[in-house]
Scaffold this active site. Structure first.
Site, PDB file in Angstrom:
ATOM      1  N   SER A  40       4.926  -5.019  -7.669  1.00 20.99           N
ATOM      2  CA  SER A  40       5.016  -3.646  -7.773  1.00 20.99           C
ATOM      3  C   SER A  40       5.808  -2.933  -6.769  1.00 20.99           C
ATOM      4  CB  SER A  40       3.504  -3.123  -7.628  1.00 20.99           C
ATOM      5  OG  SER A  40       2.904  -3.210  -6.134  1.00 20.99           O
ATOM      6  N   PRO A  99       2.062   0.031  -4.518  1.00 21.98           N
ATOM      7  CA  PRO A  99       1.813   0.798  -5.753  1.00 21.98           C
ATOM      8  C   PRO A  99       0.694   0.047  -6.747  1.00 21.98           C
ATOM      9  CG  PRO A  99       3.957   0.320  -5.212  1.00 21.98           C
ATOM     10  CD  PRO A  99       3.329  -0.381  -4.190  1.00 21.98           C
ATOM     11  N   TYR A 100       0.596  -1.391  -6.749  1.00 17.28           N
ATOM     12  CA  TYR A 100      -0.497  -2.003  -7.500  1.00 17.28           C
ATOM     13  C   TYR A 100      -1.696  -1.408  -7.423  1.00 17.28           C
ATOM     14  CZ  TYR A 100      -3.620  -5.398  -9.390  1.00 17.28           C
ATOM     15  OH  TYR A 100      -4.666  -6.065 -10.101  1.00 17.28           O
ATOM     16  N   PRO A 101      -2.452  -1.551  -6.202  1.00 16.26           N
ATOM     17  CA  PRO A 101      -3.676  -1.143  -5.923  1.00 16.26           C
ATOM     18  C   PRO A 101      -3.770   0.467  -5.957  1.00 16.26           C
ATOM     19  CG  PRO A 101      -2.763  -1.742  -3.693  1.00 16.26           C
ATOM     20  CD  PRO A 101      -1.697  -2.328  -4.862  1.00 16.26           C
ATOM     21  N   THR A 103      -2.192   2.253  -8.198  1.00 16.41           N
ATOM     22  CA  THR A 103      -2.380   2.679  -9.746  1.00 16.41           C
ATOM     23  C   THR A 103      -3.840   2.391 -10.202  1.00 16.41           C
ATOM     24  OG1 THR A 103      -1.789   0.527 -10.586  1.00 16.41           O
ATOM     25  CG2 THR A 103      -0.216   2.164 -10.047  1.00 16.41           C
TER      26      THR A 103
END
Length: 266
Positions: A40, A99-101, A103
């Site tokens: 991410s 960014p992953y968590p 989102t």
């Protein structure tokens, strides 16, 4: 016999509309998405597009077609750096480390909005370090196993001291099905084992199973990595009857037996 596989993309709204028109699902178990923290960092726009927009598309379909239940796969990495352990669902989650968590946090909030506005019943499931047969090749169990077999050096952060709440896939599946079948309004649940394992010890178990020593090197903990993941599962136990049964030793043995049979024989 009741399973019907349809290949598609949750970003394709027309394909989703065709599917929902034909199937009229009463429940959605939404597991689709771009996973993994490191990737991410490289592709944040892709993660936003798939995870946020794709989830919003499914929420819109649920609203439009009067779907009664929405089960959503979130992540333990949403808790970020915290001194408060174990992680409880009411803990702050507004400072994700990648960014992953971030989102996934956006998706949790969107799901609440659709519950508030349209009465959509939602279960948000925060998965903790899922592993087992047919797991992702980019995750620790698979990567460590490949490296040990090849005699190749790999990296453990902070001398292997970080701890992870490894949760076997069958326990996660039991939690998903319980969430799909339990009546609720909007609830968030931790799905973990609740017994964090030091990364060094995790590798030691694999060494013993494989029968070869690991060669690893140290590296500083990246700013995207959490020091520990540790699930408080009391809410899931109380409301879902969730009870993880597979220890890490047993789970890694199951993974290794599958790997020998399916991967080494290919």
């Amino acid at each position: 016999p009741d399973f019907n596989f349809v290949e598609g993309d949750i970003r394709d709204t027309e394909a989703l509309r065709v599917l929902f028109t034909s199937e009229r699902p009463s429940k959605i178990i939404h597991l689709a998405g771009m996973p993994a923290v490191p990737y991410s960092m490289k592709y944040p726009l892709l993660y936003e597009d798939v995870n946020v927009r794709g989830t919003l598309n499914l929420l819109e379909m649920a609203r439009e077609f009067d779907t009664h239940k929405f089960v959503f796969a979130s992540t333990s990495s949403i808790y970020g750096h915290t001194d408060k352990i174990p992680f409880v669902e009411t803990d702050p989650t507004d400072r994700p480390l990648a960014p992953y968590p971030a989102t996934k946090k956006a998706c949790e909030v969107l799901a609440y909005t659709y519950h508030h506005l349209y009465g959509l019943r939602c279960a948000v499931l925060r998965f903790f370090n899922v592993y087992g047969p047919r797991g992702r090749p980019d995750m620790g169990p698979w990567k460590f196993t490949e490296a040990i077999l090849a005699g190749r050096e790999f990296t453990l952060y902070d001398e292997g001291r970080p701890r992870r709440d490894w949760t076997f896939i069958s326990d996660i599946v039991s939690g998903i099905l319980a969430a799909a079948d339990t009546d609720m309004q909007y609830e968030i649940f931790n799905l973990g084992r609740g017994e964090p394992v030091i990364n060094r010890d995790f590798v030691t178990i694999l060494e013993r199973l494989i029968g070869k020593p690991a060669r690893w090197k140290n590296a500083p903990l990246p700013p995207t990595e959490m020091i520990v993941t540790f699930a408080d599962t009391s809410k899931a136990r109380r409301m879902l009857g969730y009870s993880p049964r597979v220890s890490v030793e047993e789970g890694l043995a199951k993974f290794w037996n599958w790997y020998k049979a399916r991967i080494l024989q290919m």
